[in-house]
Design an enzyme around this catalytic site. Structure first.
Site, short mmCIF file in Angstrom:
data_model
loop_
_atom_site.label_atom_id
_atom_site.label_comp_id
_atom_site.label_asym_id
_atom_site.label_seq_id
_atom_site.Cartn_x
_atom_site.Cartn_y
_atom_site.Cartn_z
N SER A 17 1.00 -1.41 -0.03
CA SER A 17 0.27 0.35 -0.44
C SER A 17 0.75 1.00 0.06
O SER A 17 1.66 1.20 0.16
CB SER A 17 -1.29 -0.14 1.23
N ARG A 19 1.12 5.94 1.25
CA ARG A 19 0.03 6.85 2.23
C ARG A 19 0.96 7.96 2.05
O ARG A 19 2.15 8.47 1.36
CB ARG A 19 0.17 6.19 3.05
N ASP A 237 12.45 3.03 1.93
CA ASP A 237 11.91 3.19 3.79
C ASP A 237 12.09 2.60 5.02
O ASP A 237 11.91 3.46 5.90
CB ASP A 237 10.45 2.34 3.47
N THR A 238 13.47 1.75 4.57
CA THR A 238 13.47 1.29 6.55
C THR A 238 14.49 2.92 6.30
O THR A 238 15.40 2.67 8.07
CB THR A 238 14.17 0.22 6.12
N ASN A 296 17.60 -8.70 6.72
CA ASN A 296 16.33 -9.03 5.96
C ASN A 296 15.25 -10.70 6.33
O ASN A 296 16.06 -11.89 6.08
CB ASN A 296 16.20 -8.86 4.16
#
Length: 482
Positions: A17, A19, A237-238, A296
């Site tokens: 997703s 946002r 994003d990490t 990971n």
């Protein structure tokens, strides 16, 4: 709004997703609200699995319209994937999804030219079949790559469409397996030996660098008033999520939870030993010269795929039943590449338990408990191994991201690690994105001061470990066949 409070739009794209969040930041205030959320649904076409990047861009524009006037925009997303542009700057097809099968067997071809040990010593990246390097080698003879004049990683592609300016943000570039983590720039030797043209990449940017202003067409589409700057953030994003870990001091581990679990430490220098390579730890770049030393782990993807197979039951009703299932009855390796592809996840988990001689979970609650026990066990292994390999002890584990909503996973992680787990914030990547923008515009000081602001203003939940860790050690041995 007070002149001391500014508003920032964080475009945060995850694997399932996207946002657009609005962060309002003042000297002693930090608020985050959701402007727009939209699905990220990859599409399987005749030549493989692709991201629907135009739908994502549409979601970004809709989100900026919903956000209203902001002082800056920042974009972060998942790593490794990219779009190719022609000489006119037009996109050459939808970006390939990292779960596409085109990289199967490619790593062995790469290692025939640059042995795995040499590759790790030069780039510090763990082996993952979808690393950008392997994708580029897989695409070497494709018409698209031959026609390409520019390669932009996903968040840089969206920033380009917003501004018309091209760049390659460093924290995400470090996931390509083409960056030397010691020099924090391109590894020209590795690229040359493997036939990768680094000229395809736009110039490197640092988090906080200006990345242009919204184009007139974007302003018209979103109703925003010029000028609206776009700021480079930790576009992986990490990297943004780790920047939003509300830690005090250095003796902490973090687990960024979502589709993946990224578990590790924040260090001042990479760990490039052969032991680190064989333990499959990666050295990705973070803010302010830091290194994200982490492993990971397949993460909540396992549960997400099961829920999809079961018809999307409410997790809030499933978790209390799963909590009553006997602990550690069956566990699987949550880092196993066998679970990477979508489809038939409940059957594949059952098959893995059967093959290892463990009781086979049958009900959704039993499979859910197996997954959460397995994730907690993988978190334990990663935190233990990272401390040992880096010589960096920790006193607390910070768990951020979507997994903070799963109280059972948080508690099991505390139990498995034998350490307190502090859960929150949930929207860590968006918070980190906002804090980097606020810092670039003078509202927040260094990384530590941003973390203190988070700790003061956001709700956090602390989970104390229960019982001893002996049963987790036994489960770990069982999984290893010991």
């Amino acid at each position: 709004m007070s002149a001391l409070v500014k508003s920032y739009a964080a475009v945060d794209l995850g694997a399932s997703s996207g946002r657009v969040m609005v962060g309002r930041v003042g000297p002693d205030s930090l608020e985050l609200t959701e402007a727009h959320r939209f699905a990220n649904r990859p599409v399987r076409v005749p030549d493989g699995l692709r991201w629907d990047v135009l739908a994502l861009y549409r979601g970004v524009l809709d989100g900026l319209r919903a956000a209203g006037q902001v002082d800056s925009v920042g974009v972060d997303s998942w790593a490794v994937d990219y779009g190719l542009l022609d000489a006119d700057g037009a996109l050459l097809g939808n970006p390939v999804h990292y779960r596409d099968s085109r990289t199967e067997g490619v790593a062995e071809k790469v290692w025939a030219t640059v042995p795995a040990g040499e590759l790790y010593a030069a780039t510090g990246l763990q082996y993952a079949p979808f690393n950008t390097l392997y994708q580029l080698v897989a695409a070497r003879d494709s018409a698209q790559l031959r026609a390409a004049q520019r390669l932009l990683l996903v968040p840089d592609l969206l920033s380009y469409w917003l501004t018309g300016e091209q760049g390659t943000e460093l924290t995400n570039a470090s996931t390509t397996q083409l960056i030397d983590p010691r020099t924090r720039t391109w590894s020209h030797e590795i690229a040359s030996r493997l036939g990768v043209d680094l000229g395809l990449f736009a110039p490197l940017r640092q988090p906080g660098d200006p990345a242009g202003v919204l184009r007139p067409e974007v302003l018209e589409e979103t109703g925003l008033r010029a000028p609206v700057p776009v700021t480079a953030v930790g576009s992986h994003d990490t990297a943004s999520a780790v920047a939003a870990v509300p830690a005090d001091g250095e003796r902490f581990a973090y687990i960024c939870t979502g589709t993946w679990s990224l578990a590790g430490l924040e260090l001042d220098a990479p760990v490039l030993s052969e032991e680190s390579r064989t333990a499959n730890f990666t050295n990705e770049l973070g803010l302010d010269g830091t290194v994200r030393y982490l492993r990971n782990i397949m993460g909540l993807w396992l549960l997400q795929e099961c829920l999809r197979d079961w018809g999307e039951p409410e997790l809030s009703t499933l978790l209390p039943v799963a909590a009553k299932v006997p602990a550690l009855r069956s566990v699987v390796d949550a880092g196993d590449a066998a679970f990477l592809a979508p489809g038939r996840m409940p059957e594949r988990i059952a098959d893995a338990c059967r093959a290892s001689g463990q009781p086979v979970p049958g009900t959704p609650a039993e499979i859910t408990r197996c997954i959460l026990d397995s994730l907690a066990l993988a978190h334990r292994r990663a935190v233990e191994d990272a401390q040992r390999l880096a010589g960096h002890p920790v006193d607390v584990v910070h768990l951020v991201g979507g997994g903070t909503r799963n109280a059972l996973l948080c508690q099991l992680t505390a139990d498995a690690c034998g350490l307190p787990v502090v859960a929150g914030p949930t929207e860590a990547a968006a918070f980190g994105n906002v804090l980097v923008q606020a810092r670039a515009h003078g509202l927040v000081g260094d990384l530590a001061s941003g973390r203190r602001l988070l700790a003061r203003t956001q709700p956090l939940t602390r989970y104390e470990p229960r019982g001893d860790t002996a049963r987790w050690h036994e489960a770990q041995d069982r999984l290893a066949g010991g």
